[in-house]
Design a protein around this motif. Structure first.
Motif, PDB file in Angstrom:
ATOM      1  N   SER A 176       9.052  11.283  -4.784  1.00 18.52           N
ATOM      2  CA  SER A 176       8.574   9.900  -4.788  1.00 18.52           C
ATOM      3  C   SER A 176       9.726   8.922  -4.613  1.00 18.52           C
ATOM      4  CB  SER A 176       7.834   9.622  -6.102  1.00 18.52           C
ATOM      5  OG  SER A 176       7.442   8.266  -6.191  1.00 18.52           O
ATOM      6  N   GLY A 177      10.845   9.163  -5.297  1.00 17.35           N
ATOM      7  CA  GLY A 177      11.995   8.274  -5.177  1.00 17.35           C
ATOM      8  C   GLY A 177      12.553   8.227  -3.769  1.00 17.35           C
ATOM      9  N   ILE A 178      12.675   9.378  -3.133  1.00 18.33           N
ATOM     10  CA  ILE A 178      13.172   9.426  -1.752  1.00 18.33           C
ATOM     11  C   ILE A 178      12.236   8.674  -0.816  1.00 18.33           C
ATOM     12  CG2 ILE A 178      13.625  10.970   0.196  1.00 18.33           C
ATOM     13  CD1 ILE A 178      14.533  13.069  -1.909  1.00 18.33           C
ATOM     14  N   ALA A 179      10.928   8.843  -1.012  1.00 20.28           N
ATOM     15  CA  ALA A 179       9.952   8.153  -0.166  1.00 20.28           C
ATOM     16  C   ALA A 179      10.058   6.638  -0.327  1.00 20.28           C
ATOM     17  CB  ALA A 179       8.546   8.630  -0.510  1.00 20.28           C
ATOM     18  N   MET A 180      10.319   6.147  -1.549  1.00 24.54           N
ATOM     19  CA  MET A 180      10.445   4.704  -1.750  1.00 24.54           C
ATOM     20  C   MET A 180      11.706   4.141  -1.103  1.00 24.54           C
ATOM     21  SD  MET A 180       8.808   3.812  -5.484  1.00 24.54           S
ATOM     22  CE  MET A 180       9.186   5.305  -6.388  1.00 24.54           C
ATOM     23  N   ILE A 223      12.043  -2.873  -4.271  1.00 22.25           N
ATOM     24  CA  ILE A 223      11.593  -1.577  -3.751  1.00 22.25           C
ATOM     25  C   ILE A 223      12.732  -0.555  -3.824  1.00 22.25           C
ATOM     26  CG2 ILE A 223      10.661  -0.349  -1.748  1.00 22.25           C
ATOM     27  CD1 ILE A 223       9.448  -3.031  -0.844  1.00 22.25           C
ATOM     28  N   LEU A 224      13.951  -1.010  -3.504  1.00 20.29           N
ATOM     29  CA  LEU A 224      15.122  -0.127  -3.605  1.00 20.29           C
ATOM     30  C   LEU A 224      15.314   0.351  -5.044  1.00 20.29           C
ATOM     31  CD1 LEU A 224      17.689   1.118  -2.353  1.00 20.29           C
ATOM     32  CD2 LEU A 224      18.860  -1.050  -2.852  1.00 20.29           C
ATOM     33  N   GLY A 225      15.174  -0.587  -6.007  1.00 19.89           N
ATOM     34  CA  GLY A 225      15.307  -0.213  -7.412  1.00 19.89           C
ATOM     35  C   GLY A 225      14.251   0.788  -7.853  1.00 19.89           C
ATOM     36  N   CYS A 226      13.028   0.635  -7.342  1.00 23.73           N
ATOM     37  CA  CYS A 226      11.963   1.605  -7.647  1.00 23.73           C
ATOM     38  C   CYS A 226      12.360   3.004  -7.198  1.00 23.73           C
ATOM     39  CB  CYS A 226      10.662   1.192  -6.953  1.00 23.73           C
ATOM     40  SG  CYS A 226       9.857  -0.268  -7.642  1.00 23.73           S
ATOM     41  N   GLY A 227      12.890   3.102  -5.995  1.00 25.28           N
ATOM     42  CA  GLY A 227      13.290   4.398  -5.464  1.00 25.28           C
ATOM     43  C   GLY A 227      14.419   5.027  -6.254  1.00 25.28           C
ATOM     44  N   LEU A 228      15.406   4.216  -6.639  1.00 25.98           N
ATOM     45  CA  LEU A 228      16.523   4.744  -7.418  1.00 25.98           C
ATOM     46  C   LEU A 228      16.058   5.204  -8.802  1.00 25.98           C
ATOM     47  CD1 LEU A 228      19.283   2.109  -6.520  1.00 25.98           C
ATOM     48  CD2 LEU A 228      19.056   4.445  -5.635  1.00 25.98           C
ATOM     49  N   GLY A 247       0.808  -1.208   0.000  1.00 23.26           N
ATOM     50  CA  GLY A 247       0.000   0.000   0.000  1.00 23.26           C
ATOM     51  C   GLY A 247       0.845   1.264   0.000  1.00 23.26           C
ATOM     52  N   LEU A 248       1.887   1.282   0.818  1.00 15.85           N
ATOM     53  CA  LEU A 248       2.773   2.446   0.866  1.00 15.85           C
ATOM     54  C   LEU A 248       3.499   2.640  -0.464  1.00 15.85           C
ATOM     55  CD1 LEU A 248       4.317   2.023   4.434  1.00 15.85           C
ATOM     56  CD2 LEU A 248       2.811   3.864   3.675  1.00 15.85           C
ATOM     57  N   LEU A 249       3.974   1.535  -1.042  1.00 18.82           N
ATOM     58  CA  LEU A 249       4.666   1.621  -2.326  1.00 18.82           C
ATOM     59  C   LEU A 249       3.727   2.138  -3.418  1.00 18.82           C
ATOM     60  CD1 LEU A 249       7.276   1.074  -3.895  1.00 18.82           C
ATOM     61  CD2 LEU A 249       6.445  -1.251  -4.315  1.00 18.82           C
ATOM     62  N   SER A 250       2.484   1.659  -3.400  1.00 17.49           N
ATOM     63  CA  SER A 250       1.497   2.109  -4.374  1.00 17.49           C
ATOM     64  C   SER A 250       1.229   3.605  -4.243  1.00 17.49           C
ATOM     65  CB  SER A 250       0.203   1.309  -4.189  1.00 17.49           C
ATOM     66  OG  SER A 250      -0.792   1.721  -5.086  1.00 17.49           O
ATOM     67  N   LEU A 251       1.081   4.066  -3.006  1.00 20.51           N
ATOM     68  CA  LEU A 251       0.777   5.475  -2.753  1.00 20.51           C
ATOM     69  C   LEU A 251       1.884   6.389  -3.268  1.00 20.51           C
ATOM     70  CD1 LEU A 251      -1.055   7.598  -1.237  1.00 20.51           C
ATOM     71  CD2 LEU A 251       0.466   7.257   0.716  1.00 20.51           C
ATOM     72  N   VAL A 252       3.118   6.111  -2.870  1.00 21.56           N
ATOM     73  CA  VAL A 252       4.201   7.047  -3.198  1.00 21.56           C
ATOM     74  C   VAL A 252       4.640   6.922  -4.655  1.00 21.56           C
ATOM     75  CG1 VAL A 252       4.995   7.094  -0.805  1.00 21.56           C
ATOM     76  CG2 VAL A 252       6.055   5.511  -2.413  1.00 21.56           C
ATOM     77  N   SER A 253       4.505   5.738  -5.265  1.00 16.96           N
ATOM     78  CA  SER A 253       4.860   5.636  -6.680  1.00 16.96           C
ATOM     79  C   SER A 253       3.859   6.387  -7.548  1.00 16.96           C
ATOM     80  CB  SER A 253       4.950   4.171  -7.120  1.00 16.96           C
ATOM     81  OG  SER A 253       3.697   3.528  -7.040  1.00 16.96           O
ATOM     82  N   GLU A 254       2.581   6.398  -7.139  1.00 19.07           N
ATOM     83  CA  GLU A 254       1.571   7.090  -7.933  1.00 19.07           C
ATOM     84  C   GLU A 254       1.700   8.602  -7.831  1.00 19.07           C
ATOM     85  OE1 GLU A 254      -1.389   7.152 -10.780  1.00 19.07           O
ATOM     86  OE2 GLU A 254      -0.106   5.522 -10.045  1.00 19.07           O
ATOM     87  N   LEU A 255       2.367   9.110  -6.800  1.00 26.91           N
ATOM     88  CA  LEU A 255       2.667  10.540  -6.753  1.00 26.91           C
ATOM     89  C   LEU A 255       3.278  10.983  -8.077  1.00 26.91           C
ATOM     90  CD1 LEU A 255       4.380  11.000  -3.251  1.00 26.91           C
ATOM     91  CD2 LEU A 255       2.090  11.761  -3.882  1.00 26.91           C
ATOM     92  N   ALA A 256       4.216  10.159  -8.567  1.00 24.15           N
ATOM     93  CA  ALA A 256       4.914  10.485  -9.800  1.00 24.15           C
ATOM     94  C   ALA A 256       4.229   9.900 -11.033  1.00 24.15           C
ATOM     95  CB  ALA A 256       6.354   9.976  -9.723  1.00 24.15           C
ATOM     96  N   GLN A 257       3.738   8.669 -10.929  1.00 28.41           N
ATOM     97  CA  GLN A 257       3.153   7.996 -12.096  1.00 28.41           C
ATOM     98  C   GLN A 257       2.047   8.830 -12.736  1.00 28.41           C
ATOM     99  OE1 GLN A 257       4.399   5.220 -13.686  1.00 28.41           O
ATOM    100  NE2 GLN A 257       3.532   3.468 -12.632  1.00 28.41           N
ATOM    101  N   ALA A 258       1.213   9.448 -11.911  1.00 27.69           N
ATOM    102  CA  ALA A 258       0.102  10.241 -12.432  1.00 27.69           C
ATOM    103  C   ALA A 258       0.588  11.499 -13.157  1.00 27.69           C
ATOM    104  CB  ALA A 258      -0.846  10.632 -11.307  1.00 27.69           C
ATOM    105  N   GLN A 259       1.840  11.880 -12.930  1.00 25.28           N
ATOM    106  CA  GLN A 259       2.405  13.065 -13.573  1.00 25.28           C
ATOM    107  C   GLN A 259       3.317  12.715 -14.740  1.00 25.28           C
ATOM    108  OE1 GLN A 259       1.527  16.346 -12.337  1.00 25.28           O
ATOM    109  NE2 GLN A 259       0.028  14.928 -11.484  1.00 25.28           N
ATOM    110  N   LEU A 260       3.331  11.437 -15.151  1.00 24.84           N
ATOM    111  CA  LEU A 260       4.264  10.997 -16.178  1.00 24.84           C
ATOM    112  C   LEU A 260       4.064  11.734 -17.494  1.00 24.84           C
ATOM    113  CD1 LEU A 260       6.552   9.052 -16.918  1.00 24.84           C
ATOM    114  CD2 LEU A 260       4.817   7.369 -17.570  1.00 24.84           C
ATOM    115  N   VAL A 261       2.808  11.964 -17.873  1.00 24.71           N
ATOM    116  CA  VAL A 261       2.564  12.648 -19.141  1.00 24.71           C
ATOM    117  C   VAL A 261       3.082  14.082 -19.106  1.00 24.71           C
ATOM    118  CG1 VAL A 261       0.208  13.365 -18.519  1.00 24.71           C
ATOM    119  CG2 VAL A 261       0.836  13.110 -20.932  1.00 24.71           C
TER     120      VAL A 261
END
Length: 411
Positions: free
Chosen positions: A376-380, A287-292, A224-238
């Motif tokens: 988002s990366g720092i949070a992951m 998870i580490l790779g996601c953050g990097l 759940g935490l990973l989903s939340l913080v990754s979507e911070l950025a994913q929704a702004q990808l465009v």
């Protein structure tokens, strides 16, 4: 029908539905940018598409535990085909507003809660005694190929040619996904000795079972935490691609193409990494790779570098998803799998609209989507530390019971 043929039919249907989904995930935000450039409204579209997971995932999971899971997939994919086809007509007619785009996203997302829950619950039944890691890896590969590797470039290119075109293609993909399921012979309704109860009672039973399993509860929290913080950025990808990297509408899909390559790599190596180390190590490393990946995207100024880092994120998150899916299939009894998966998705996918809206607000406050990726990366990276502490006393590699399996019945 043998295991390999059953799995092939399921994977083919999943690939077609993910292709339709992938086309829409690129075409919908591109369509929205022709109506508004407000980052909050753009993020709101992503939030709307995933809002049904917050509202209906648990109910969809309980329904999947009551009915034939193959039939549930077919009906849900048919509903998505109709909704996306209707959007194509609206786009071609020129009478579109941002709110009609939102409404279509809501309908698609609601049908997806049933289709995706049923597909995941079907895996142990079609695999039987086969490797769950390998089957879940193939399912992830279908999602990547459909949604990113093919869906992204097809969606953006088709949109550049004719705005309604990608939605015609997406509707066809969902229709094919429903038709292919006719080849999956057998009955896939869960068997249970207990008589059917009220839906609310069954939902409570699934939640009570989950509360009694601390390992799964911790995995839900991490996911759940990973989903939340990754979507911070994913929704702004465009906006990241168009405004920060200065890509064209057509090039945006090919930027996502790099994510598809990374995701395929992650799906291919995840089972090997699990055999070479452990599921917990692959989970933490992922998870580490996601953050990097996302942290690096926040600093990148080159489209090539940004795309490569997005590929790193995709590879890492797919490896994480393979481990989490196998953990669910191994630990949860087959007759409860839909309900437990529903609760899981309520938390994990329900976090997506929250993260998307927060990401829009964050981008507006920080001024650029690139800075949101950095946050988002720092949070992951922080989630990696949390997951290490939360899971250090538990083993994820016991597949002796394969608790999620349920028998299928050939006609």
């Amino acid at each position: 029908m043998d295991t390999s043929r059953r799995l092939t039919w399921l994977l083919t249907s999943s690939a077609a539905s993910h292709l339709g989904d992938g086309i829409g995930k690129v075409a919908l935000p591109l369509l929205a940018t022709t109506l508004t450039r407000d980052p909050v409204l753009i993020a709101g579209l992503s939030a709307t598409q995933f809002l049904p997971w917050l509202l209906f995932a648990a109910v969809a999971g309980a329904l999947v535990d009551r009915i034939d899971r193959r039939r549930a997939m077919a009906v849900a994919n048919t509903a998505r085909a109709v909704a996306v086809g209707a959007l194509a007509v609206l786009v071609a007619s020129g009478g579109l507003t941002i709110w009609l785009v939102y409404l279509t996203a809501l309908v698609i997302g609601t049908a997806e809660t049933v289709a995706d829950s049923a597909a995941n619950a079907l895996v142990p039944a079609v695999v039987g005694d086969g490797s769950l890691d390998a089957a879940n890896s193939k399912l992830q590969a279908c999602e990547i190929v459909g949604q990113t590797f093919l869906g992204g470039p097809i969606g953006s290119t088709a949109f550049a040619l004719f705005a309604a075109f990608p939605f015609v293609l997406g509707s066809a993909g969902f229709a094919i996904a429903a038709a292919v399921l006719l080849g999956l012979a057998g009955t896939y309704r869960p068997r249970t000795e207990a008589p059917a109860q009220r839906l609310r009672v069954e939902l409570v039973a699934g939640l009570r079972w989950l509360r009694g399993h601390p390992l799964l509860l911790r995995l839900v929290a991490v996911a759940g935490l990973l989903s939340l913080v990754s979507e911070l950025a994913q929704a702004q990808l465009v906006l990241y691609a168009l405004d920060d990297l200065h890509l064209s509408d057509a090039a945006f899909g090919f930027f996502a193409f790099a994510g598809g390559i990374g995701g395929l790599l992650g799906a291919g190596v995840a089972p090997r990494l699990v055999r070479a180390s452990s599921r917990r190590a692959v989970l933490l490393g992922g998870i580490l790779g996601c953050g990097l990946g996302f942290g690096g995207m926040g600093l990148a100024r080159s489209p090539v570098t940004g795309a490569a880092l997005f590929g790193l994120f995709a590879a890492a998150v797919v490896a994480v998803n393979v481990v989490l899916a196998t953990a669910r299939h191994t630990l949860v009894p087959g007759e409860l799998l839909g309900r437990v998966l529903g609760v899981w998705r309520t938390v994990v996918w329900g976090a997506i609209p929250v993260g998307a809206l927060l990401g829009g607000v964050l981008t507006e406050a920080l001024g650029t989507a690139a800075r949101t990726f950095a946050v988002s990366g720092i949070a992951m990276l922080m989630i990696t530390v949390f997951a290490f502490g939360a899971l250090r006393r538990f083993a994820l590699d016991d597949e002796s019971a394969s608790a999620g399996a349920l028998p299928h019945q050939d006609p």
